[in-house]
Design an enzyme around this catalytic site. Structure first.
Site, PDB file in Angstrom:
ATOM      1  CE  LYS A   1       0.229  -4.644   2.845  1.00 54.03           C
ATOM      2  NZ  LYS A   1      -0.167  -6.000   2.316  1.00 54.03           N
TER       3      LYS A   1
ATOM      4  CE1 TYR B   1      -3.215  -2.800   5.558  1.00 51.65           C
ATOM      5  CE2 TYR B   1      -3.291  -0.444   5.042  1.00 51.65           C
ATOM      6  CZ  TYR B   1      -3.254  -1.766   4.629  1.00 51.65           C
ATOM      7  OH  TYR B   1      -3.251  -2.055   3.285  1.00 51.65           O
TER       8      TYR B   1
ATOM      9  CB  THR C   1      -0.897  -0.004   1.258  1.00 55.53           C
ATOM     10  OG1 THR C   1      -1.483   1.276   1.431  1.00 55.53           O
ATOM     11  CG2 THR C   1      -0.091  -0.298   2.522  1.00 55.53           C
ATOM     12  CG  ASP C   2      -1.140   4.978  -1.000  1.00 58.43           C
ATOM     13  OD1 ASP C   2      -1.702   4.325  -0.101  1.00 58.43           O
ATOM     14  OD2 ASP C   2      -1.727   5.877  -1.649  1.00 58.43           O
ATOM     15  CD  GLU C   3      -3.542   3.319   4.133  1.00 57.48           C
ATOM     16  OE1 GLU C   3      -3.507   3.275   5.365  1.00 57.48           O
ATOM     17  OE2 GLU C   3      -4.554   3.058   3.459  1.00 57.48           O
TER      18      GLU C   3
HETATM   19  P1  NAD Z   1      -9.408  -7.665   2.161  1.00 54.56           P
HETATM   20  O1  NAD Z   1      -9.403  -7.404   3.636  1.00 54.56           O
HETATM   21  O2  NAD Z   1     -10.667  -7.414   1.385  1.00 54.56           O
HETATM   22  O3  NAD Z   1      -9.042  -9.207   1.906  1.00 54.56           O
HETATM   23  C1  NAD Z   1      -8.002  -9.846   2.566  1.00 54.56           C
HETATM   24  C2  NAD Z   1      -8.119 -11.334   2.316  1.00 54.56           C
HETATM   25  O4  NAD Z   1      -7.027 -11.981   2.994  1.00 54.56           O
HETATM   26  C3  NAD Z   1      -9.403 -11.944   2.862  1.00 54.56           C
HETATM   27  O5  NAD Z   1      -9.974 -12.810   1.904  1.00 54.56           O
HETATM   28  C4  NAD Z   1      -8.947 -12.722   4.083  1.00 54.56           C
HETATM   29  O6  NAD Z   1      -9.748 -13.866   4.366  1.00 54.56           O
HETATM   30  C5  NAD Z   1      -7.522 -13.124   3.686  1.00 54.56           C
HETATM   31  N1  NAD Z   1      -6.663 -13.353   4.862  1.00 54.56           N
HETATM   32  C6  NAD Z   1      -6.530 -12.565   5.945  1.00 54.56           C
HETATM   33  N2  NAD Z   1      -5.669 -13.117   6.828  1.00 54.56           N
HETATM   34  C7  NAD Z   1      -5.237 -14.278   6.249  1.00 54.56           C
HETATM   35  C8  NAD Z   1      -4.315 -15.290   6.647  1.00 54.56           C
HETATM   36  N3  NAD Z   1      -3.683 -15.223   7.829  1.00 54.56           N
HETATM   37  N4  NAD Z   1      -4.093 -16.329   5.824  1.00 54.56           N
HETATM   38  C9  NAD Z   1      -4.743 -16.410   4.625  1.00 54.56           C
HETATM   39  N5  NAD Z   1      -5.639 -15.496   4.207  1.00 54.56           N
HETATM   40  C10 NAD Z   1      -5.873 -14.442   5.001  1.00 54.56           C
HETATM   41  O7  NAD Z   1      -8.189  -6.868   1.570  1.00 54.56           O
HETATM   42  P2  NAD Z   1      -8.023  -6.143   0.162  1.00 54.56           P
HETATM   43  O8  NAD Z   1      -8.592  -4.792   0.258  1.00 54.56           O
HETATM   44  O9  NAD Z   1      -8.491  -7.041  -0.908  1.00 54.56           O
HETATM   45  O10 NAD Z   1      -6.447  -5.991   0.086  1.00 54.56           O
HETATM   46  C11 NAD Z   1      -5.630  -6.983  -0.522  1.00 54.56           C
HETATM   47  C12 NAD Z   1      -4.172  -6.573  -0.414  1.00 54.56           C
HETATM   48  O11 NAD Z   1      -3.981  -5.321  -1.046  1.00 54.56           O
HETATM   49  C13 NAD Z   1      -3.690  -6.387   1.035  1.00 54.56           C
HETATM   50  O12 NAD Z   1      -2.383  -6.883   1.121  1.00 54.56           O
HETATM   51  C14 NAD Z   1      -3.745  -4.904   1.248  1.00 54.56           C
HETATM   52  O13 NAD Z   1      -2.784  -4.495   2.205  1.00 54.56           O
HETATM   53  C15 NAD Z   1      -3.394  -4.408  -0.143  1.00 54.56           C
HETATM   54  N6  NAD Z   1      -3.926  -3.075  -0.456  1.00 54.56           N
HETATM   55  C16 NAD Z   1      -5.260  -2.826  -0.401  1.00 54.56           C
HETATM   56  C17 NAD Z   1      -5.748  -1.565  -0.731  1.00 54.56           C
HETATM   57  C18 NAD Z   1      -7.219  -1.261  -0.729  1.00 54.56           C
HETATM   58  O14 NAD Z   1      -7.597  -0.123  -1.012  1.00 54.56           O
HETATM   59  N7  NAD Z   1      -8.092  -2.188  -0.456  1.00 54.56           N
HETATM   60  C19 NAD Z   1      -4.865  -0.553  -1.096  1.00 54.56           C
HETATM   61  C20 NAD Z   1      -3.494  -0.844  -1.115  1.00 54.56           C
HETATM   62  C21 NAD Z   1      -3.045  -2.107  -0.818  1.00 54.56           C
HETATM   63  P1  TYD Z   2     -10.796   3.723   4.333  1.00 58.57           P
HETATM   64  O1  TYD Z   2     -11.742   3.283   3.263  1.00 58.57           O
HETATM   65  O2  TYD Z   2     -10.897   3.087   5.686  1.00 58.57           O
HETATM   66  O3  TYD Z   2      -9.336   3.591   3.727  1.00 58.57           O
HETATM   67  P2  TYD Z   2      -7.910   4.135   4.305  1.00 58.57           P
HETATM   68  O4  TYD Z   2      -8.077   4.505   5.723  1.00 58.57           O
HETATM   69  O5  TYD Z   2      -7.049   2.929   4.135  1.00 58.57           O
HETATM   70  O6  TYD Z   2      -7.528   5.281   3.421  1.00 58.57           O
HETATM   71  O7  TYD Z   2     -10.981   5.301   4.537  1.00 58.57           O
HETATM   72  C1  TYD Z   2     -10.853   6.193   3.450  1.00 58.57           C
HETATM   73  C2  TYD Z   2     -10.992   7.592   4.005  1.00 58.57           C
HETATM   74  O8  TYD Z   2     -12.337   7.775   4.494  1.00 58.57           O
HETATM   75  C3  TYD Z   2     -10.102   7.881   5.202  1.00 58.57           C
HETATM   76  O9  TYD Z   2      -9.636   9.220   5.122  1.00 58.57           O
HETATM   77  C4  TYD Z   2     -11.000   7.706   6.406  1.00 58.57           C
HETATM   78  C5  TYD Z   2     -12.356   8.116   5.889  1.00 58.57           C
HETATM   79  N1  TYD Z   2     -13.521   7.419   6.483  1.00 58.57           N
HETATM   80  C6  TYD Z   2     -14.597   8.181   6.990  1.00 58.57           C
HETATM   81  O10 TYD Z   2     -14.596   9.428   6.965  1.00 58.57           O
HETATM   82  N2  TYD Z   2     -15.660   7.508   7.520  1.00 58.57           N
HETATM   83  C7  TYD Z   2     -15.708   6.135   7.577  1.00 58.57           C
HETATM   84  O11 TYD Z   2     -16.702   5.576   8.100  1.00 58.57           O
HETATM   85  C8  TYD Z   2     -14.610   5.389   7.053  1.00 58.57           C
HETATM   86  C9  TYD Z   2     -14.605   3.891   7.097  1.00 58.57           C
HETATM   87  C10 TYD Z   2     -13.538   6.084   6.496  1.00 58.57           C
END
Ligand code: NAD
Ligand code: TYD
Length: 356
Positions: A163, A159, A134-136
């Protein structure tokens, strides 16, 4: 076993991004085997994958990336040449409540996977450990600037810290043991199958149900939104053309203030539901106590992936957000299913804490 051109262990394939990437790869590459390993936590949902579950190039295994015996068995059985590592605990608010789960899965789980790959890949030729991050990890921006691949790590939530730690381990395994790795760090994804704890699907669900819309602080924080199918294309490209040892940032070039996103969601959802006037749901917006340590702004400089691999996002925010709202409206059974059980307990507590 049938001869496959690539044998991919994809972790976390029942989550949001994992589901989209798995479907994309299974359909595009019938000549590749994709083994989806997922623990099915609250965020993993096997019904996401019913339309590909019988494909001959796809297999699901329920299990934990912390289970070394299972990982060894899978590597012995399938002789993977590629790991696409997406499994993680992914929600910042949950990481503030219980950081331990994030250390276990994101840090220890990743190290366990790295150890297994290292053990089974005596010859690194043709192998790739691709870590999705992630960019975070780069921290929080002010009103100006963008993250590049050389921005120093400065994670600020549990988080992001977990990461960042996993990214460091992945690079350390390359430098120390010669494991062929690649990392991509992407911005906030949105689209179908995202669990309704994240901003966009949470708001869509609450608009449908006419529940309060909790906006943290004054809603002025900025995120860069990436449509999940654009992300899937980038992952495909990096898996095939990315240079081992490199990092690629992936962004949507779609910076938006949270409040603007929420208001847009109200307008589109109302319009598609036939509510009049469209936007009436803005009356549900509640400014609530800010998230602890809330990162101000994320933005990605996508020059490297554009120049070196020819990728750029194709879906602009207007189009992507409309597609997303439509998907949730057409999949209300899915929403109902994932918002029962454990979800309800978690959210009742969260809403109470926010005075809603
Ligand atoms: P998500 O939470 O929707 O899904 C995570 C999946 O991992 C789930 O299916 C869960 O069951 C599985 N999981 C969790 N713990 C596990 C374990 N110990 N063993 C096996 N499986 C396990 O997450 P996402 O949003 O799909 O993100 C996927 C990846 O992308 C992550 O690594 C996250 O850090 C990264 N990412 C996500 C975002 C975003 O905006 N969603 C942005 C940047 C990076
Ligand atoms: P989120 O979807 O949790 O992603 P991330 O924290 O990884 O960026 O949140 C996106 C943005 O929205 C973040 O600035 C927090 C804000 N947010 C709210 O204002 N209300 C909410 O209920 C949630 C879940 C997020």
């Amino acid at each position: 076993m049938k001869k496959f051109l690539k044998k991919i262990l994809l972790t976390g394939g029942a989550g949001f991004i994992g589901t989209n990437v798995t479907k994309y790869l299974v359909r595009k590459y019938p000549q590749y085997l994709i083994v989806n390993l997922d623990k099915l936590t609250y965020a993993g949902n096997l019904t996401n994958l019913t339309d590909i579950e019988n494909q001959p190039n796809y297999t699901f295994v329920k299990g934990d990336i912390l289970d070394s015996n299972l990982l060894n068995r899978l590597f012995e059985t399938y002789r993977f040449d590629t790991v696409l590592h997406l499994a993680a605990e992914s929600h910042v608010d949950r990481s503030i409540e219980s950081p331990g789960n994030f250390v276990r899965t994101n840090v220890l789980g990743t190290v366990n996977l790295l150890n297994t790959a290292r053990k089974h890949w005596k010859n690194p030729e043709g192998k790739l450990f691709y870590h999705i991050s992630t960019d975070e990890v780069y921290g929080s921006l002010g009103d100006e600037g963008q993250f590049t691949e050389t921005t120093c790590y400065d994670p600020r939530s549990p988080y992001a810290a977990s990461k960042a730690a996993s990214d460091h381990f992945v690079r350390a395994y390359m430098h120390t043991y010669g494991l062929p790795v690649v990392i991509s760090n992407c911005s906030n994804n949105y689209g179908p199958y995202q669990f309704p704890e994240k901003l966009i699907p949470l708001m869509i669900n609450n608009i449908i149900e006419e529940k309060p819309l909790p906006v943290y602080g004054r809603g002025q924080n900025v995120r860069d939104w990436l449509y999940v199918e654009d992300h899937a294309r980038a992952i495909d490209l990096i898996m095939h053309k990315g240079r081992p040892g490199e990092t690629y940032n992936i962004g949507g070039n779609n910076e938006r203030k949270n409040i603007d996103v929420v208001e847009k969601l109200c307008e589109i959802t109302d319009e598609l539901l036939g509510r009049s006037p469209a936007g009436i749901s803005k009356g549900l917006i509640r400014f609530v106590q800010d998230r602890a340590g809330h990162d101000w702004r994320y933005a990605i400089d996508t020059t490297k992936i554009k120049n070196q691999l020819g990728w750029q996002p194709e879906v602009d925010f207007e189009e992507g957000i409309r597609k997303t709202v439509r998907w949730y409206l057409n999949n209300r059974d899915w929403l109902k299913k994932v918002t029962t059980g454990e979800y309800r307990t978690y959210y009742e507590k969260m809403y109470k804490n926010k005075g809603l």
